[in-house]
Design an enzyme around this catalytic site. Structure first.
Site, short mmCIF file in Angstrom:
data_model
loop_
_atom_site.label_atom_id
_atom_site.label_comp_id
_atom_site.label_asym_id
_atom_site.label_seq_id
_atom_site.Cartn_x
_atom_site.Cartn_y
_atom_site.Cartn_z
N ALA A 65 3.73 -12.58 -3.55
CA ALA A 65 2.27 -12.48 -3.61
C ALA A 65 1.92 -11.08 -4.10
O ALA A 65 2.71 -10.14 -3.92
CB ALA A 65 1.69 -12.71 -2.22
N GLY A 101 6.52 -14.88 -1.88
CA GLY A 101 5.81 -16.05 -2.39
C GLY A 101 6.45 -16.61 -3.66
O GLY A 101 6.28 -17.79 -3.98
N GLU A 104 9.02 -18.86 -2.38
CA GLU A 104 8.32 -20.00 -1.77
C GLU A 104 7.80 -20.96 -2.85
O GLU A 104 7.83 -22.17 -2.67
CB GLU A 104 7.19 -19.49 -0.87
N GLU A 124 9.19 -10.11 3.16
CA GLU A 124 7.89 -9.82 3.80
C GLU A 124 8.04 -8.94 5.04
O GLU A 124 7.15 -8.15 5.35
CB GLU A 124 7.18 -11.12 4.19
N1 CAA Z 1 2.77 -7.26 -5.75
C1 CAA Z 1 2.13 -6.40 -6.58
N2 CAA Z 1 2.78 -5.62 -7.45
C2 CAA Z 1 4.12 -5.70 -7.50
C3 CAA Z 1 4.84 -6.58 -6.67
C4 CAA Z 1 4.10 -7.39 -5.78
N3 CAA Z 1 4.70 -8.29 -4.97
N4 CAA Z 1 6.17 -6.44 -6.94
C5 CAA Z 1 6.25 -5.51 -7.90
N5 CAA Z 1 5.02 -5.07 -8.25
C6 CAA Z 1 4.66 -4.08 -9.27
C7 CAA Z 1 5.03 -2.68 -8.82
O1 CAA Z 1 4.01 -2.15 -7.99
C8 CAA Z 1 5.15 -1.97 -10.16
O2 CAA Z 1 3.85 -1.69 -10.63
P1 CAA Z 1 3.55 -0.27 -11.38
O3 CAA Z 1 4.43 -0.30 -12.60
O4 CAA Z 1 2.09 -0.37 -11.70
O5 CAA Z 1 3.92 0.79 -10.40
C9 CAA Z 1 5.73 -3.05 -11.08
O6 CAA Z 1 5.46 -4.30 -10.44
C10 CAA Z 1 7.24 -2.92 -11.27
O7 CAA Z 1 7.82 -2.86 -9.97
P2 CAA Z 1 8.81 -1.68 -9.50
O8 CAA Z 1 8.52 -0.44 -10.28
O9 CAA Z 1 8.77 -1.61 -8.02
O10 CAA Z 1 10.19 -2.31 -10.02
P3 CAA Z 1 11.63 -2.09 -9.41
O11 CAA Z 1 12.56 -2.78 -10.36
O12 CAA Z 1 11.86 -0.66 -9.07
O13 CAA Z 1 11.61 -2.88 -8.01
C11 CAA Z 1 11.21 -4.73 -6.54
C12 CAA Z 1 11.50 -4.26 -7.98
C13 CAA Z 1 12.40 -4.41 -5.64
C14 CAA Z 1 11.01 -6.22 -6.60
C15 CAA Z 1 9.94 -4.04 -5.99
O14 CAA Z 1 8.92 -4.13 -6.97
C16 CAA Z 1 9.42 -4.66 -4.73
O15 CAA Z 1 9.95 -4.42 -3.67
N6 CAA Z 1 8.37 -5.48 -4.84
C17 CAA Z 1 7.75 -6.14 -3.70
C18 CAA Z 1 8.51 -7.39 -3.34
C19 CAA Z 1 7.89 -8.03 -2.11
O16 CAA Z 1 7.80 -7.43 -1.07
N7 CAA Z 1 7.49 -9.30 -2.26
C20 CAA Z 1 6.90 -10.06 -1.18
C21 CAA Z 1 5.43 -9.95 -1.23
S1 CAA Z 1 4.68 -10.64 0.22
C22 CAA Z 1 4.56 -12.29 -0.06
O17 CAA Z 1 4.98 -12.77 -1.07
C23 CAA Z 1 3.93 -13.09 1.07
C24 CAA Z 1 3.44 -14.45 0.72
O18 CAA Z 1 3.51 -14.97 -0.34
C25 CAA Z 1 2.74 -15.23 1.71
#
Ligand code: CAA
Length: 250
Positions: A65, A101, A104, A124
């Site tokens: 998400a 997500g 999911e 998450e």
């Molecule tokens: N939401 C919004 N933006 C996201 C994102 C997310 N889930 N995942 C990555 N991005 C964005 C980053 O903020 C970054 O943006 P900027 O370039 O503007 O800074 C861009 O995508 C590239 O990401 P990274 O620079 O972080 O890339 P990386 O290769 O270093 O890392 C990663 C990749 C490990 C996936 C890291 O981006 C990360 O940890 N992302 C979050 C993953 C996460 O926690 N997902 C679960 C979300 S909660 C959920 O999904 C709940 C639900 O549905 C009910």
């Protein structure tokens, strides 16, 4: 149709639907999710499409998400219900990341093809919340309680080969074969009797629906409860601010 969802038709009865927010690793914003659901429902009703492949790009199927939208999140509940009640058979073609997500969404598809080096997980917990759209229910049914617990509580990721081994994915193939192989499967599905496929798909979903539905409702309530906590605010703020979170336990 918006360009954050791209629809192609590689074969007469097969659609290929691409998530197209590469700069955010295909994070599922409200807008992207809405456009995706509309695209799938349109295909389901067009009288021609018999299977749809859902994919992202080489780096990400979807990284979850959209965390930046979390705080102001208009709940995506209705959208998920619409995904789960689609009659059209769907195949997730996963390259790169399928997290939160994103996983999911892939698990909501009828079949899943993954790259051998894909990364699948439910991170998450690292944001101070938990999966909210099937992650504790579908994942546990697919891989069993032991592994699901590691993934949901410790954030363990699986690579594509492990996902196939543990029954989360139908097939792991080299990255460049993911979309072509998913399209082959979709073509095979399209050759099957369409009505029987749709009815059988529904019957498979129903095989564990009673308790799954109750579980999903519990999970949803728990997820939105957690979103109100200090730790969730901290986890999300830390992600957005690119720093490590400090947990208060509240
Ligand atoms: N939401 C919004 N933006 C996201 C994102 C997310 N889930 N995942 C990555 N991005 C964005 C980053 O903020 C970054 O943006 P900027 O370039 O503007 O800074 C861009 O995508 C590239 O990401 P990274 O620079 O972080 O890339 P990386 O290769 O270093 O890392 C990663 C990749 C490990 C996936 C890291 O981006 C990360 O940890 N992302 C979050 C993953 C996460 O926690 N997902 C679960 C979300 S909660 C959920 O999904 C709940 C639900 O549905 C009910």
């Amino acid at each position: 149709m918006s360009d954050i969802i791209l629809t192609e038709r590689p074969h007469e009865h097969v659609a290929l639907v691409r998530l197209n927010r590469p700069k955010s690793l295909n994070a599922i914003s409200n807008e992207l999710f809405e456009q995706l659901v509309i695209a799938l429902e349109t295909l389901a009703a067009d009288g021609v499409t018999r299977a749809a492949v859902i994919t992202g790009d080489a780096r990400a199927f979807a990284a979850g998400a959209d965390i930046a939208e979390f705080a102001a999140a208009r709940p995506q509940l209705e959208m998920w219900d619409r995904v789960w009640s689609l009659e059209l058979p769907t195949i997730a073609a996963v390259n790169g990341l399928a997290l939160g997500g994103g996983l999911e969404l892939a698990m909501s598809c009828d079949l899943m093809v993954v790259a051998e080096d894909a990364r699948l997980g439910q991170p998450e917990i690292n944001l101070g919340v938990m999966p909210g759209a099937g992650g504790t229910q579908r994942l546990t049914r697919a891989v069993g309680k032991t592994l699901a617990t590691e993934m949901v509580l410790l954030g363990r990721e699986l690579n594509g080969r492990e996902a196939e081994l543990h029954g989360l994915a139908n097939r792991a193939v080299p990255a460049e074969r993911v979309v072509p192989f998913a399209i082959e499967l979709a073509r095979a599905l399209a050759k099957q009797p369409p009505h029987a496929v749709r009815v059988a798909k529904r019957a498979i979903a129903r095989s564990f629906e009673g308790s799954l539905h109750a579980g999903l409702l519990d999970e949803r309530q728990a997820f939105y409860g957690l979103l109100q906590t200090e730790d969730a605010r901290e986890g999300i703020a830390a992600f957005v601010g690119k720093r490590k979170p400090t947990w208060s336990g509240r």
